[in-house]
Design an enzyme around this catalytic site. Structure first.
Site, PDB file in Angstrom:
ATOM      1  N   CYS A   1       0.822  -1.209   0.000  1.00 19.62           N
ATOM      2  CA  CYS A   1       0.000   0.000   0.000  1.00 19.62           C
ATOM      3  C   CYS A   1       0.857   1.259   0.000  1.00 19.62           C
ATOM      4  O   CYS A   1       0.393   2.330  -0.342  1.00 19.62           O
ATOM      5  CB  CYS A   1      -0.929   0.011   1.203  1.00 19.62           C
ATOM      6  SG  CYS A   1      -1.883  -1.500   1.318  1.00 19.62           S
TER       7      CYS A   1
HETATM    8  N1  PMP Z   1      -4.513  -3.567   7.278  1.00 22.08           N
HETATM    9  C1  PMP Z   1      -3.503  -4.344   6.887  1.00 22.08           C
HETATM   10  C2  PMP Z   1      -2.558  -4.879   7.918  1.00 22.08           C
HETATM   11  C3  PMP Z   1      -3.308  -4.633   5.530  1.00 22.08           C
HETATM   12  O1  PMP Z   1      -2.276  -5.402   5.136  1.00 22.08           O
HETATM   13  C4  PMP Z   1      -4.218  -4.114   4.581  1.00 22.08           C
HETATM   14  C5  PMP Z   1      -4.025  -4.406   3.096  1.00 22.08           C
HETATM   15  N2  PMP Z   1      -4.232  -5.767   2.805  1.00 22.08           N
HETATM   16  C6  PMP Z   1      -5.284  -3.311   5.032  1.00 22.08           C
HETATM   17  C7  PMP Z   1      -5.389  -3.059   6.386  1.00 22.08           C
HETATM   18  C8  PMP Z   1      -6.279  -2.732   4.074  1.00 22.08           C
HETATM   19  O2  PMP Z   1      -7.091  -3.759   3.594  1.00 22.08           O
HETATM   20  P1  PMP Z   1      -7.962  -3.595   2.257  1.00 22.08           P
HETATM   21  O3  PMP Z   1      -6.989  -3.526   1.141  1.00 22.08           O
HETATM   22  O4  PMP Z   1      -8.832  -4.821   2.278  1.00 22.08           O
HETATM   23  O5  PMP Z   1      -8.769  -2.365   2.374  1.00 22.08           O
END
Ligand code: PMP
Length: 395
Positions: free
Chosen positions: A329
């Site tokens: 991310c």
């Molecule tokens: N928290 C953690 C620890 C993550 O690794 C992620 C991304 N997989 C998220 C939150 C956000 O999740 P999402 O992409 O399903 O919105």
């Protein structure tokens, strides 16, 4: 063996394949069974029951007492955490203080930053050298204005598992809501919202080998929360919008499978993880990031002196091995990992870190390939660096 039999995939935290059993369960809901669960006619009935079943399965995975009322389907953990944090903030009168930690996912840190622009206050609690939060540090920062503590169950980057039960008890004793980002932990280690005193829990389907773009928020009965999306009032008015039934059914199936298989699978991965760590640490001046024992069974995060992690990732990719520099991310920003910085690592060691995350299709052959490929790459990159001491350049 990895998903396509030729390359080695060790970046499961960024994205995971959907289990074929999950895909099979989803298939009828794309074409044959396509009703809207809010409809009164029989087409609505056809999907209401499968949706409720999925809600039960997701609830059971985390030990929810009443899944039918406590599980809200969302588009993923980012949305779940937005609803949890903003939803409690907007519903709590006369209190404006949130406590979180320095090693949260950006989805949490950026929500609290946005709320600060609206007048809310946030305390970011530090962590130790392993990325672990000290519950006493959290307790110290609670004031009469605190309405929420938000902490990850386990860190998705360095794999350290947090003392969630203790933090939950502190929250409960102080009548403060407790939100947990459970994405990295759920399905890998036992998570029980009742035992752990959790009020709100963010869950992501893809991390359970379910479909992407789907998740859930657990909201304990009695927790008052304001919806963030206004609309037709679906999901108990907290998350309006027509439910994505194929994905919800797949999410439920993924939760059911992972609950059945977790013990055996986590044991299997722990052995693979420990072997990979042991072999990598044979490389001179290589170190493990995160807690040596209180860590997720699928996480190997290591650092090498005198090397850029990005170069390592690209060289490994050339050999058909996919790993990561940390959170996907934030990969695009090229910012050093805030998690590693919070653990006290200097910039150059943060940049020399790489992350291997493993999953249902990782096996010993994958580890063999990494162990073969990595040492010569490290050697080559060190030989190129003017910072490398001569002793490390010699054979
Ligand atoms: N928290 C953690 C620890 C993550 O690794 C992620 C991304 N997989 C998220 C939150 C956000 O999740 P999402 O992409 O399903 O919105």
């Amino acid at each position: 063996m990895s998903a396509d039999n030729t390359r080695v995939y060790m970046d499961y935290t960024a994205s995971s394949p959907i289990d074929p059993r999950v895909v099979e369960a989803m298939m009828p809901y794309f074409t044959k069974v396509f009703g809207n669960p809010s409809s009164l006619h029989s087409f609505g009935n056809d999907v209401r029951e499968p949706m409720n079943e999925a809600r039960n399965k997701v609830g059971q995975l985390i030990g929810a007492e009443d899944p039918s009322r406590e599980i809200i389907f969302t588009s993923g953990a980012t949305e779940s955490s937005n609803i949890a944090i903003k939803g409690t903030a907007y519903r709590t009168r006369n209190k404006n203080h949130i406590i979180t930690t320095a090693v949260e996912h950006m989805s949490i840190l950026n929500i609290t930053k946005a709320l600060m622009k609206e007048g809310y206050e946030t305390t970011v609690v530090p962590v130790d050298e392993y990325g672990m939060v000290d519950p006493a540090e959290i307790e110290k920062t609670i004031t009469e204005k605190t309405f929420l503590i938000s902490c990850n169950y386990a860190n998705g980057e360095v794999g350290t598992i947090q003392p969630i039960k203790e933090i939950g008890k502190i929250a409960r004793d102080n009548k403060v809501y407790f939100h947990v980002d459970g994405v990295a932990a759920i399905g890998k280690i036992p998570v029980n919202v009742v035992d752990d005193n959790i009020d709100l829990l963010s869950i992501s389907s893809n991390d359970l080998f379910g479909p992407k773009g789907t998740g859930a928020l657990y909201i304990r009965k009695g927790v008052s929360i304001q919806g963030v999306l206004q609309g037709g009032g679906q999901e108990r008015g907290i998350r309006s919008g027509t439910e994505d039934i194929p994905s919800i059914v797949g999410f439920g199936k993924a939760a059911e499978i992972i609950q059945q298989e977790m013990d055996g699978e986590s044991n299997r991965l722990e052995k693979i993880r420990d072997r990979l760590i042991k072999e990598i640490l044979q490389i001179p001046e290589s170190y493990l990031n995160g807690h040596p024992t209180t860590r997720l069974p699928n996480n190997v995060h290591v650092r090498f002196s005198y090397i850029e992690g990005e170069s390592l990732i690209l060289d490994l990719d050339e050999k058909g091995i996919a790993c990561s520099s940390g959170s996907a991310c934030t990969a695009k920003t090229l910012e050093p990992s805030h998690v590693l910085r919070a653990m006290g690592l200097p910039h150059e060691l943060v940049h020399g870190s790489i992350l291997f995350t493993m999953g249902r299709w990782t096996d010993d052959d994958d580890v063999d390939r990494v162990i073969d490929a990595l040492p010569p790459i490290v050697k080559r990159l060190r030989n190129l660096s003017p910072l490398t001491p001569q002793i490390l350049k010699e054979d």
